[in-house]
Design a protein around this motif. Sequence first.
Motif, mmCIF file in Angstrom:
data_model
loop_
_atom_site.group_PDB
_atom_site.id
_atom_site.type_symbol
_atom_site.label_atom_id
_atom_site.label_comp_id
_atom_site.label_asym_id
_atom_site.label_seq_id
_atom_site.Cartn_x
_atom_site.Cartn_y
_atom_site.Cartn_z
ATOM 1 N N ARG A 1 -3.171 -6.790 31.492
ATOM 2 C CA ARG A 1 -3.554 -5.273 31.606
ATOM 3 C C ARG A 1 -4.227 -5.032 30.034
ATOM 4 O O ARG A 1 -4.191 -6.138 29.567
ATOM 5 C CB ARG A 1 -1.676 -4.400 31.998
ATOM 6 C CG ARG A 1 -1.442 -4.952 30.480
ATOM 7 C CD ARG A 1 0.786 -4.698 31.233
ATOM 8 N NE ARG A 1 2.021 -5.308 30.358
ATOM 9 C CZ ARG A 1 3.158 -5.284 30.634
ATOM 10 N NH1 ARG A 1 3.054 -4.621 32.098
ATOM 11 N NH2 ARG A 1 3.636 -6.216 30.026
ATOM 12 N N ARG B 1 -1.193 -7.963 40.320
ATOM 13 C CA ARG B 1 -1.159 -7.202 40.640
ATOM 14 C C ARG B 1 -2.189 -5.929 39.819
ATOM 15 O O ARG B 1 -2.095 -6.334 38.345
ATOM 16 C CB ARG B 1 0.782 -7.132 41.437
ATOM 17 C CG ARG B 1 0.968 -5.930 40.125
ATOM 18 C CD ARG B 1 1.085 -7.289 38.569
ATOM 19 N NE ARG B 1 1.703 -6.611 37.632
ATOM 20 C CZ ARG B 1 1.943 -5.339 36.186
ATOM 21 N NH1 ARG B 1 0.245 -4.766 36.887
ATOM 22 N NH2 ARG B 1 3.193 -5.348 35.546
ATOM 23 N N ASP C 1 2.489 2.381 41.213
ATOM 24 C CA ASP C 1 3.364 2.914 40.974
ATOM 25 C C ASP C 1 3.910 4.254 41.017
ATOM 26 O O ASP C 1 3.190 5.314 39.664
ATOM 27 C CB ASP C 1 3.109 2.310 38.897
ATOM 28 C CG ASP C 1 2.674 1.049 39.063
ATOM 29 O OD1 ASP C 1 3.687 0.397 40.465
ATOM 30 O OD2 ASP C 1 3.493 0.644 38.275
HETATM 31 N N1 GLU Z 1 1.822 2.101 36.025
HETATM 32 C C1 GLU Z 1 0.630 1.509 34.748
HETATM 33 C C2 GLU Z 1 -0.130 1.713 34.017
HETATM 34 O O1 GLU Z 1 -0.643 2.484 34.806
HETATM 35 C C3 GLU Z 1 1.569 -0.321 35.011
HETATM 36 C C4 GLU Z 1 0.770 -1.393 33.985
HETATM 37 C C5 GLU Z 1 0.977 -1.918 34.184
HETATM 38 O O2 GLU Z 1 -0.135 -3.111 34.391
HETATM 39 O O3 GLU Z 1 1.957 -2.762 34.504
HETATM 40 O O4 GLU Z 1 0.212 1.734 32.963
#
Ligand code: GLU
Length: 447
Positions: free
Chosen positions: A203, A6, A42
Amino acid sequence: MTVITRFAPSPTGRLHVGNIRTALHNWMFARAQGGRFLLRIDDTDAARSEERFVDAIRSDLDWLGMTPDGEERQSARFALYETRFAALVESGHIYPAYESAQELDLKRKIQAGRGLPPIYDRAALSLTEAQRAAFERDGVAPHWRFKLDHDTPIAWTDLIRGEQHFEARTMSDPVIRRADGSWLYMLPSAIDDADMGVTHVVRGEDHVSNTALQLQMFAALGAPAPQFAHEALLTGAEGKLSKRLGSLGADHFRDVGIEPQAVRALLARIGTSDPVEPITDAAPLIATFDFARFGRAPARFDEGELAQVNARILHALPFADVADRLPEGMGETAWEAVRPNLVTLADAADWWRVIEGPVAVEPLGGDEDAAYLDQALVAAAAIDWASDPWHALTSQLKAETGRKGKALFLPLRRALTGRDHGPDMVALLPLIGRERALARLAAARAS
Ligand code: GLU
């Protein structure tokens, strides 16, 4: 096992080149494994999330050819978070805390004064029922902390960083929910990763310590943890974390004429042991994708390198890929003639104007060139234009004048195109054609 990755941006701004790289790697890995690539918006932070950024994220991914296999939004999943939260409170994994920001700040200052690390002292865990009731009566709403398990070592094998170890004791119990009921990123993300069956979280390495905390959340949720790959961050060409990178996104690249294939080809490979190559298709990039080839050192992003990759990609793009973005009337032969000279696709329109005319010709240097163009005009009128007119014209002029090299070619190129450099005249002259060529030679002669 079906691989599920994701990409989870917060829609509080446009994607920047670092986000795009993370999205790309999630997409590539899913594709390489025959898995699924999800887009998770998110957007738990209602105040900072904006619909226009959600749209921009979708269209950026679309432009880059990384269409997700599914999309989820955290704002549509609050009911699930409530259920899991209630269960975790019930099981003692989450506890309320009533300290104000000022109190917490004071605690940290005292700790710093004693040379201690700023770890939350868990005072809230020792509150009596009566003390809690008193806070509630006074209208002090609690924020909520996740209680770390100090006795279980935190360890995982990161797909990029290798063995990772954390000591829960050295970390504060993270606040997962604010006093106003809003969520911090950490718990909803773990709930979602578990609920959506995410198998691999790819990430940036700025999330490494979050992973340590989230591993305990997965355990508390009774869910298997995904695998993690934390990639080294991007730095600017000058080798430092640069502010500029944070403002470079797909819209900018599009504006300056960068093709999505170039963005993909570069971001797929920088920071890995594979060379950056002008690879147009996604398939060969995906086929070589391997976390083991990612380095630990920051990946260097250089806009100049992107421009170079872009040019090399353009030089290989088939007509069908660009036809709808070329000037009206510009066909495949013209595309192939000018393609090797392009820096951006917009340059194709310039060359199309050179073909179609009118072209502005600079006045000639001297009598000698004027006489030469006279001869060229006569020769151009006489040659056979059906096959290779450039070759026919220049070999005739070479024989007649004894000129060669630059003296032979340059006055002709200037007269015929108005420029000193450009696409191969062998390909260009048939496109300019007899009529226009004769007119231009005559005009250059007169200028
Ligand atoms: N919304 C989080 C961010 O942008 C997601 C981080 C992740 O990939 O878990 O840092």
